[in-house]
Structure formats: structure tokens, C-alpha cells
Design an enzyme around this catalytic site. Structure first.
Site, PDB file in Angstrom:
ATOM      1  N   GLU A  61     -32.117 -24.922 -19.755  1.00 36.20           N
ATOM      2  CA  GLU A  61     -33.035 -24.229 -20.654  1.00 36.20           C
ATOM      3  C   GLU A  61     -33.969 -23.271 -19.920  1.00 36.20           C
ATOM      4  O   GLU A  61     -34.656 -22.461 -20.542  1.00 36.20           O
ATOM      5  CB  GLU A  61     -33.846 -25.238 -21.469  1.00 36.20           C
ATOM      6  CG  GLU A  61     -34.970 -25.939 -20.733  1.00 36.20           C
ATOM      7  CD  GLU A  61     -34.537 -27.118 -19.884  1.00 36.20           C
ATOM      8  OE1 GLU A  61     -35.423 -27.866 -19.428  1.00 36.20           O
ATOM      9  OE2 GLU A  61     -33.330 -27.296 -19.656  1.00 36.20           O
ATOM     10  N   HIS A 108     -32.161 -27.307 -14.790  1.00 36.46           N
ATOM     11  CA  HIS A 108     -32.622 -27.112 -16.160  1.00 36.46           C
ATOM     12  C   HIS A 108     -31.870 -25.933 -16.787  1.00 36.46           C
ATOM     13  O   HIS A 108     -32.218 -24.776 -16.534  1.00 36.46           O
ATOM     14  CB  HIS A 108     -34.125 -26.809 -16.183  1.00 36.46           C
ATOM     15  CG  HIS A 108     -34.982 -27.982 -15.871  1.00 36.46           C
ATOM     16  ND1 HIS A 108     -35.423 -28.858 -16.838  1.00 36.46           N
ATOM     17  CD2 HIS A 108     -35.471 -28.430 -14.690  1.00 36.46           C
ATOM     18  CE1 HIS A 108     -36.158 -29.803 -16.274  1.00 36.46           C
ATOM     19  NE2 HIS A 108     -36.196 -29.571 -14.973  1.00 36.46           N
ATOM     20  N   CYS A 160     -31.932 -32.958 -15.790  1.00 39.64           N
ATOM     21  CA  CYS A 160     -32.862 -33.250 -14.694  1.00 39.64           C
ATOM     22  C   CYS A 160     -32.966 -34.767 -14.485  1.00 39.64           C
ATOM     23  O   CYS A 160     -31.975 -35.394 -14.124  1.00 39.64           O
ATOM     24  CB  CYS A 160     -34.208 -32.588 -14.940  1.00 39.64           C
ATOM     25  SG  CYS A 160     -35.230 -32.525 -13.426  1.00 39.64           S
TER      26      CYS A 160
END
Length: 213
Positions: free
Chosen positions: A195, A193, A84
Site C-alpha cells: 500500500e 508494504h 509486514c
């Protein structure tokens, strides 16, 4: 059973670091959350997360001397993954609310407000990954989770030597095309992202871990 790769997630005051740690552990990494120079320099892989404002992230990185350590890792061919705003600060500068802030400068380019009717760009989006990509191997047609208002909309990376391999750039679009990921030798980064991107994000992290061995 193969040994777990050792990864340091850079801890410099950015939010969401715990989710990055959990995601990396989930895909088999041995993770340390730290800004200590020995952890940053000695890890097989370094992850640079980032949320919020470009200028705030740069202040946090400078406060723990991370800009210098990131530069040393890249110069030494030691893998780094930005996420990011961790991607954005790898570029020359960011412009937010008319204020220009110098970035780390590993890549030429400016982070600017996306020219979209609705910002932030929040949610799932597709990407256009280049042929030969390592990060997106097997997942080039998947969707990934983005949360950002700013991005790099122009890429101009001069290749100054015939033997120099140009970076691989992955694009997405929200109001205009923007850089969704870059793979450049030891330095990789994603605007989205991983994750928070479910199975596709987990596979991307596995792909990155595979480059550490």
C-alpha cells in the site's frame, strides 16, 4: 464491468489500516474494515496488516480471536494476505530483545533482528521472485517499500508428500537475505508494504485480487 471482489481488512488495533483500505479500494476491491467473525470468515479475501512489535500484534490478534479465524480460512482454502508484521506472525515465533513470542505457526521459522549496520530497513528495495509467481506477475523487477528491523532469514519447509506443492518464496536483502514474500496456496504475505509501494504495490494487490475470483 466485473463485480468488485469483497475483501475484509482485519481491524484489531494495528496502525496503518486506513492506507491498506484505500489502496485496496483504489485497485477495485469492495473493502470492509472489521474483526467481526462473519466479516472475517465470509470475505472473498482477508488482509492481515501489522506494524510494530511481533508480540503486540499477536496480543491484538488473540484479543479479537483472529488467530482462530485465520486458521479456519487457511484450512478451508480461503485467501489470506499478510502485510509486514502480518507476514511475520504467520511463522512459528518471533524473537525481540531476547524475548520469544509464539506466532500463528502456519510456516516454520523464526523472526529475528536483521544483521545490518543500520536498522530499521527503511526504504525501497528490490526482490528476487521465483518463477511462476502470481503476486509478482509482471512486476518482479520493481522495487517495494520496506519498514522493519526483523525478518525471517532462514527458510526450511519440508515437503512431506509427493503431491504437495512447496510454497513460493521471494527474497530481498538487508545485511543478510530475508523472506520478502511467501505464496502458499490460500495464504500469501509480504514483508514490504504494497500500500506504500506506488504503482508496483498497486499491481501486486491487483494480482492478489485476481486470485480471489
Amino acid at each position: 464491468m466485473s463485480r468488485a471482489p469483497k475483501v475484509t481488512v482485519l481491524d484489531y488495533g494495528s496502525g496503518n489500516v486506513r492506507s491498506a483500505v484505500r489502496a485496496l479500494e483504489h485497485v477495485g476491491a469492495e473493502v470492509t474494515l472489521s474483526h467481526a467473525s462473519e466479516d472475517v470468515l465470509n470475505a472473498e479475501g482477508l488482509v492481515v496488516p501489522g506494524v510494530g512489535a511481533f508480540a503486540t500484534v499477536m496480543e491484538g490478534l488473540k484479543a479479537v480471536d483472529a488467530v482462530r479465524w485465520i486458521g479456519r480460512r487457511v484450512a478451508g482454502g480461503r485467501p489470506v494476505l499478510g502485510i509486514c508484521v502480518g507476514l511475520q506472525v504467520m511463522f512459528e515465533q518471533g524473537v525481540e530483545h531476547g524475548v520469544r513470542t509464539a506466532g500463528i505457526g502456519e510456516w516454520p521459522g523464526t523472526v529475528e533482528l536483521l544483521p545490518a549496520d543500520v536498522v530499521p530497513h527503511m526504504g525501497w528495495n528490490t526482490v528476487q521472485a521465483p518463477e511462476g509467481t502470481s503476486l509478482f506477475a509482471g512486476i518482479g523487477d520493481e522495487r517495494f517499500y520496506f519498514v522493519h528491523s526483523y525478518g525471517v532469514q532462514h527458510w526450511d519447509f519440508p515437503v512431506t508428500q509427493p503431491a504437495m506443492k512447496p510454497p513460493m518464496v521471494t527474497w530481498s536483502e538487508h545485511g543478510a537475505p530475508f523472506v520478502a514474500a511467501v505464496e502458499n496456496g490460500p495464504l500469501s504475505a509480504t514483508q514490504f508494504h504494497p500500500e506504500k509501494s506506488g504503482d508496483a504495490g498497486a499491481e501486486l494487490l491487483r494480482n492478489w485480487l485476481g486470485t480471489l475470483r
